[in-house]
Design a protein around this motif. Structure first.
Motif, PDB file in Angstrom:
ATOM      1  N   LEU A  65      25.001  -1.283  -7.961  1.00  0.00           N
ATOM      2  CA  LEU A  65      25.183  -0.397  -9.103  1.00  0.00           C
ATOM      3  C   LEU A  65      24.458  -0.968 -10.312  1.00  0.00           C
ATOM      4  O   LEU A  65      24.722  -2.081 -10.758  1.00  0.00           O
ATOM      5  N   LEU A  66      23.549  -0.167 -10.852  1.00  0.00           N
ATOM      6  CA  LEU A  66      22.726  -0.604 -11.974  1.00  0.00           C
ATOM      7  C   LEU A  66      23.433  -0.309 -13.287  1.00  0.00           C
ATOM      8  O   LEU A  66      23.788   0.831 -13.570  1.00  0.00           O
ATOM      9  N   HIS A  67      23.615  -1.358 -14.095  1.00  0.00           N
ATOM     10  CA  HIS A  67      24.326  -1.208 -15.364  1.00  0.00           C
ATOM     11  C   HIS A  67      23.652  -0.218 -16.300  1.00  0.00           C
ATOM     12  O   HIS A  67      24.303   0.528 -17.019  1.00  0.00           O
ATOM     13  N   ASP A  68      22.329  -0.196 -16.316  1.00  0.00           N
ATOM     14  CA  ASP A  68      21.597   0.575 -17.310  1.00  0.00           C
ATOM     15  C   ASP A  68      21.581   2.075 -17.060  1.00  0.00           C
ATOM     16  O   ASP A  68      21.293   2.849 -17.965  1.00  0.00           O
ATOM     17  N   SER A  69      21.862   2.502 -15.824  1.00  0.00           N
ATOM     18  CA  SER A  69      21.766   3.927 -15.545  1.00  0.00           C
ATOM     19  C   SER A  69      22.904   4.465 -14.683  1.00  0.00           C
ATOM     20  O   SER A  69      22.930   5.657 -14.387  1.00  0.00           O
ATOM     21  N   TYR A  70      23.818   3.604 -14.230  1.00  0.00           N
ATOM     22  CA  TYR A  70      24.962   4.011 -13.435  1.00  0.00           C
ATOM     23  C   TYR A  70      24.554   4.719 -12.142  1.00  0.00           C
ATOM     24  O   TYR A  70      25.178   5.691 -11.717  1.00  0.00           O
ATOM     25  N   ILE A  71      23.485   4.221 -11.503  1.00  0.00           N
ATOM     26  CA  ILE A  71      23.144   4.686 -10.170  1.00  0.00           C
ATOM     27  C   ILE A  71      23.008   3.470  -9.264  1.00  0.00           C
ATOM     28  O   ILE A  71      22.818   2.347  -9.733  1.00  0.00           O
ATOM     29  N   VAL A  72      23.100   3.720  -7.951  1.00  0.00           N
ATOM     30  CA  VAL A  72      22.966   2.628  -6.995  1.00  0.00           C
ATOM     31  C   VAL A  72      21.492   2.438  -6.665  1.00  0.00           C
ATOM     32  O   VAL A  72      20.735   3.404  -6.540  1.00  0.00           O
ATOM     33  N   THR A  73      21.089   1.187  -6.543  1.00  0.00           N
ATOM     34  CA  THR A  73      19.691   0.857  -6.279  1.00  0.00           C
ATOM     35  C   THR A  73      19.604  -0.191  -5.183  1.00  0.00           C
ATOM     36  O   THR A  73      20.614  -0.657  -4.666  1.00  0.00           O
TER      37      THR A  73
END
Length: 247
Positions: A142-150
């Motif tokens: 989970l990416l802090h900057d965009s709230y999507i999983v990467t």
């Protein structure tokens, strides 16, 4: 440039692109890092932005409270209504993240029966709340900057999906440079989503037209639909309408 003018510029960039980098602001405003740091600190102290490493994020992307501010919310609702006309029963649909996608899922008819594969936990929660559709939340970091999983995990999962349609928000779009973004990890996920779908729709407020970020997602001819709040017949969309369907 006066402080008020700088801070208005910073807020405008955040509203359009959700995140700004201090280094980019220094270059665009031709001021020192100390000046930008003071501006960001002041805006953060007034609860206008959320500071993150290397820059700042829009409050629209802060989900720590139940209240979220959404820039150009009415325009995004217009986009959402147009986007939903592309979805019909039985479809398999990929959804990206962002506030326009959230407005879209809040309008999904209760009688619609689709399967949604989602890379944003926030979007997944909204889908569960507002629809009766099957929701599959893909896993990853989970990416802090965009709230999507990467990361490789989500890219590998996407490779096994053959979706009918993919909806993506964008930080920037132009005829010459295509779809661009500021975060490398997000770019890789968006590339994988486009590859996994038969057709792709970009949802974006018209203010983002003819803008550019540093990392390329795809060229303009790799997408099928451009959905904005503007009238498709407006001159700003004329060049786009020559290569894709504009709604």
């Amino acid at each position: 440039m006066l402080k008020e003018e700088r801070q208005n510029f910073i807020m405008k960039q955040l509203n359009l692109h959700n995140k700004v980098l201090s280094s980019d602001l220094c270059a665009k405003l031709n001021v020192s890092e100390d000046t930008i740091r003071r501006d960001l600190n002041e805006l953060a102290s007034n609860s206008q932005i959320k500071k993150v490493y290397g820059g700042a994020m829009s409050k629209s992307f802060s989900h720590s409270t139940g209240v979220r501010e959404t820039y150009a919310q009415e325009a995004k609702r217009q986009i959402a209504k147009k986007a939903l006309t592309l979805i019909s029963d039985g479809m398999v649909v990929l959804l990206g993240g962002g506030t326009t996608i959230i407005e879209m899922v809040r309008m999904i008819p209760k009688d619609l029966r689709c399967t949604f594969f989602v890379v944003s936990p926030v979007v997944a929660m909204e889908l569960i709340e507002y629809s009766e559709c099957e929701v599959v939340l893909l896993g990853g970091t989970l990416l802090h900057d965009s709230y999507i999983v990467t990361g490789s995990m989500v890219v590998n999962q996407l490779a096994d999906i053959n979706a009918d349609l993919c909806f993506l928000g964008t930080n920037a779009i132009s005829m010459e440079n295509g779809i661009t973004d500021a975060i490398w990890e997000v770019v890789q996920v968006k590339k994988a989503m486009i590859k996994s779908a038969t057709k792709t729709a970009i949802v974006s407020i018209a203010e983002k037209l003819d803008s550019l970020e540093k990392m390329k997602v795809c060229s303009i001819n790799e997408i099928n639909y451009l959905i904005t709040d503007a009238n498709p017949g407006e001159s700003a969309l004329s060049s786009y309408s020559k290569v894709l369907t504009v709604l």
